[in-house]
Write a protein that holds these residues in place. Structure first.
Motif, short mmCIF file in Angstrom:
data_model
loop_
_atom_site.label_atom_id
_atom_site.label_comp_id
_atom_site.label_asym_id
_atom_site.label_seq_id
_atom_site.Cartn_x
_atom_site.Cartn_y
_atom_site.Cartn_z
N ASP A 260 0.84 -1.19 0.00
CA ASP A 260 0.00 0.00 0.00
C ASP A 260 0.88 1.25 0.00
OD1 ASP A 260 -2.37 -1.43 0.04
OD2 ASP A 260 -2.40 -1.54 2.24
N ASP A 261 0.70 2.09 -1.02
CA ASP A 261 1.45 3.34 -1.08
C ASP A 261 0.65 4.41 -0.33
OD1 ASP A 261 3.37 5.17 -1.67
OD2 ASP A 261 3.27 4.93 -3.85
N ALA A 262 1.29 5.54 -0.10
CA ALA A 262 0.64 6.66 0.57
C ALA A 262 1.07 7.94 -0.12
CB ALA A 262 1.01 6.69 2.05
N ASP A 263 0.21 8.92 -0.12
CA ASP A 263 0.48 10.18 -0.79
C ASP A 263 1.31 11.08 0.13
OD1 ASP A 263 0.49 12.20 -2.61
OD2 ASP A 263 -1.53 12.93 -2.13
N VAL A 264 2.57 10.68 0.32
CA VAL A 264 3.49 11.43 1.18
C VAL A 264 4.52 12.11 0.29
CG1 VAL A 264 5.16 11.29 3.05
CG2 VAL A 264 3.18 9.76 3.03
N PRO A 265 4.64 13.44 0.34
CA PRO A 265 5.65 14.13 -0.47
C PRO A 265 7.05 13.67 -0.12
CG PRO A 265 4.04 15.69 0.41
CD PRO A 265 3.78 14.38 1.09
N ALA A 266 7.96 13.77 -1.08
CA ALA A 266 9.33 13.30 -0.90
C ALA A 266 10.00 13.98 0.30
CB ALA A 266 10.14 13.54 -2.17
N ALA A 267 9.85 15.30 0.43
CA ALA A 267 10.49 16.02 1.54
C ALA A 267 9.96 15.56 2.89
CB ALA A 267 10.30 17.52 1.37
N ARG B 132 9.62 10.65 -5.22
CA ARG B 132 8.99 9.43 -4.74
C ARG B 132 9.04 8.36 -5.83
NH1 ARG B 132 5.20 8.66 -1.19
NH2 ARG B 132 5.79 6.52 -1.76
N ILE B 133 9.18 7.10 -5.43
CA ILE B 133 9.26 6.00 -6.40
C ILE B 133 8.29 4.88 -6.06
CG2 ILE B 133 11.59 6.44 -7.21
CD1 ILE B 133 12.58 4.30 -5.22
N GLY B 134 7.19 5.19 -5.40
CA GLY B 134 6.22 4.15 -5.12
C GLY B 134 6.54 3.37 -3.86
N ALA B 135 5.96 2.19 -3.73
CA ALA B 135 6.08 1.40 -2.51
C ALA B 135 6.41 -0.05 -2.85
CB ALA B 135 4.80 1.48 -1.70
N ARG B 136 6.93 -0.75 -1.86
CA ARG B 136 7.17 -2.19 -1.98
C ARG B 136 7.06 -2.81 -0.59
NH1 ARG B 136 13.50 -3.32 -3.27
NH2 ARG B 136 12.80 -2.60 -5.32
N ARG B 137 6.99 -4.14 -0.56
CA ARG B 137 6.97 -4.86 0.71
C ARG B 137 8.40 -5.23 1.09
NH1 ARG B 137 2.51 -5.34 3.97
NH2 ARG B 137 2.91 -7.55 4.38
N VAL B 138 8.78 -4.88 2.31
CA VAL B 138 10.10 -5.22 2.83
C VAL B 138 9.92 -5.78 4.24
CG1 VAL B 138 12.42 -4.42 3.40
CG2 VAL B 138 11.17 -3.36 1.50
N ALA B 139 10.45 -6.96 4.48
CA ALA B 139 10.33 -7.62 5.79
C ALA B 139 8.87 -7.68 6.24
CB ALA B 139 11.18 -6.90 6.83
N GLY B 140 7.97 -7.88 5.27
CA GLY B 140 6.56 -8.02 5.58
C GLY B 140 5.83 -6.74 5.89
N GLY C 217 8.84 4.34 -1.13
CA GLY C 217 10.11 4.54 -1.83
C GLY C 217 10.47 6.01 -2.00
N LEU C 218 11.76 6.29 -1.85
CA LEU C 218 12.30 7.63 -2.01
C LEU C 218 13.60 7.55 -2.79
CD1 LEU C 218 11.99 10.64 -1.21
CD2 LEU C 218 13.30 10.12 0.86
N ARG C 219 13.73 8.33 -3.85
CA ARG C 219 14.94 8.31 -4.68
C ARG C 219 15.71 9.62 -4.55
NH1 ARG C 219 14.56 5.81 -10.47
NH2 ARG C 219 14.77 3.99 -9.11
N LEU C 220 17.00 9.48 -4.33
CA LEU C 220 17.93 10.62 -4.28
C LEU C 220 18.82 10.58 -5.50
CD1 LEU C 220 19.71 12.89 -3.04
CD2 LEU C 220 20.82 11.11 -1.67
N VAL C 221 18.80 11.63 -6.31
CA VAL C 221 19.69 11.77 -7.47
C VAL C 221 20.58 12.98 -7.20
CG1 VAL C 221 19.86 12.18 -9.94
CG2 VAL C 221 18.01 10.74 -9.04
N PRO C 222 21.87 12.77 -6.92
CA PRO C 222 22.74 13.88 -6.57
C PRO C 222 22.81 14.93 -7.68
CG PRO C 222 23.81 11.78 -6.13
CD PRO C 222 22.58 11.47 -6.90
N ALA C 223 22.82 16.20 -7.29
CA ALA C 223 22.84 17.29 -8.25
C ALA C 223 24.24 17.71 -8.65
CB ALA C 223 22.09 18.50 -7.67
N ALA C 224 25.24 17.38 -7.84
CA ALA C 224 26.61 17.83 -8.10
C ALA C 224 27.16 17.20 -9.38
CB ALA C 224 27.53 17.49 -6.93
#
Length: 368
Positions: free
Chosen positions: A35-42, A163-171, A176-183
């Motif tokens: 189940d995903d949730a509408d949580v902003p990345a920040a 945000r990159i969606g959701a997955r099941r981890v350890a039940g 999901g959160l993705r960091l792409v470095p800007a440097a």
């Protein structure tokens, strides 16, 4: 084999079999919908950083693909970042936790308390005490998904996160959160963190280098209980028959190397990365950048410099040009530079090989 030896071998074979079974579970559990949730990345990042007080215990597995060129100087660090590591974790807080590394060869327990760290090598009955220090070498607690996820996201800017969606981890449902470095100097293509939807606790972390097909580092929980473990499970007192030693931290190693070289000021910027304060480090050591894009400059004694040169010369995939020889292990780069009047320094970090060469030129006044 003696009865005692047989019993010990059987004990570790059972442990390895258990870890193998646990490692196969994510493929099954991961197929279940999350189940995903509408949580902003920040906001999700803020929840991750606030999760350091969440108590838990569980099993985790870390798979590293970093073939570090350290030879026999830092074998434990090389094994930690290049092999598959099984971790049993008890976490009461940042200054009070225990991480056991389990393998077919034996077990090593790392017990952290406010006064320092005990490292207990079960098979050799050796306990090593290391005092708290601002500079430390990578250790098993650094690979626990919860602590690694927080560290990698600690300096991320909002515009580097999606945000990159959701997955099941350890039940559990993990967001999901993705960091792409800007440097521009960054050698890390992305960092993906999946955090527990209820607590923000990072449950899985993947670090992927530029142009890589598989993660350079992949760590995730296989089993997790969200409850503060008893203090007695985390605490450690060396047994009466144990051999007790005092460990040397990274700060001590750097100071020892720095004393052999004349102090030479380092620039305020290298490879487009600003220098940052590094508490406890000698003036001869510099750290540049932020977040997951970091470049370190440190003096090295002649013997270690010679060993690194040999490694660079033997590496088949090393880049060799007028600016010098440099190599990469996943997102980690390595290069030596001989600066006039400053001896030999090693450049290393999560920056591109071109960024290493630019930094070497700046330090040496020309191609190295």
């Amino acid at each position: 084999m003696t009865a005692r030896g047989y019993g010990r071998a059987r004990r570790w074979s059972v442990v390895v079999a258990l870890v193998a079974v646990l490692a196969s579970l994510p493929a099954v559990v991961g197929a279940l919908p999350a189940d995903d949730a509408d949580v902003p990345a920040a906001d999700l990042r803020a929840a991750v950083l606030a999760s350091d007080r969440v108590g838990f215990s569980g099993y985790a597995v870390s798979a590293g693909g970093l073939a570090l060129p350290v030879g026999d100087r830092l074998p434990a660090v090389a094994d930690l970042l290049s092999d598959r590591t099984a971790l049993r974790v008890w976490w009461r807080g940042p200054a009070e936790h225990r991480v056991d590394v389990v393998s077919a060869a034996g077990e090593t327990g790392v017990h952290v308390d406010p006064g320092g760290t005990w490292t207990w090598e079960y098979e050799s009955a050796t306990a090593t005490r290391t005092a708290p220090a601002p500079l430390t070498l990578p250790a098993p607690p650094d690979l626990v998904p919860a602590s690694l996820g927080r560290r990698l996201l600690s300096e991320a800017a909002d515009d580097e996160l999606t945000r990159i969606g959701a997955r099941r981890v350890a039940g559990r449902d993990a967001l999901g959160l993705r960091l792409v470095p800007a440097a521009p100097a960054a050698s890390v293509a992305r960092v993906d963190v999946w955090a527990d939807a209820a607590t923000g606790l990072p449950l899985a972390v993947e670090v992927v280098a530029e142009d890589a097909a598989v993660p350079a580092l992949d760590t995730r929980f296989l089993d997790l209980e969200l409850a503060v473990p008893p203090a007695g499970v985390v605490a450690f007192t060396p047994p009466a028959a144990a051999r007790v030693r005092t460990g040397q931290d990274a700060e001590g190693l750097l100071r020892e190397a720095g004393r052999r070289l004349a102090p030479v000021p380092l620039p305020g910027e290298l490879a487009g990365l600003p220098r940052r304060a590094l508490a406890g480090a000698p003036e001869a050591v510099g750290l540049y950048g932020s977040g997951v894009t970091l470049l370190a400059v440190a003096p090295v004694p002649a013997r270690l410099a010679s060993a690194i040169r040999s490694t660079l010369a033997a590496a088949p995939d090393a880049v060799r040009d007028a600016r010098g020889t440099r190599i990469a292990a996943g997102p980690l780069g390595l290069m030596l530079v001989d600066a006039p009047g400053a001896g030999t320094r090693v450049l290393t970090g999560t920056v591109t090989l071109d960024a290493l060469a630019d930094a070497a030129e700046a330090l040496s006044g020309g191609p190295s």
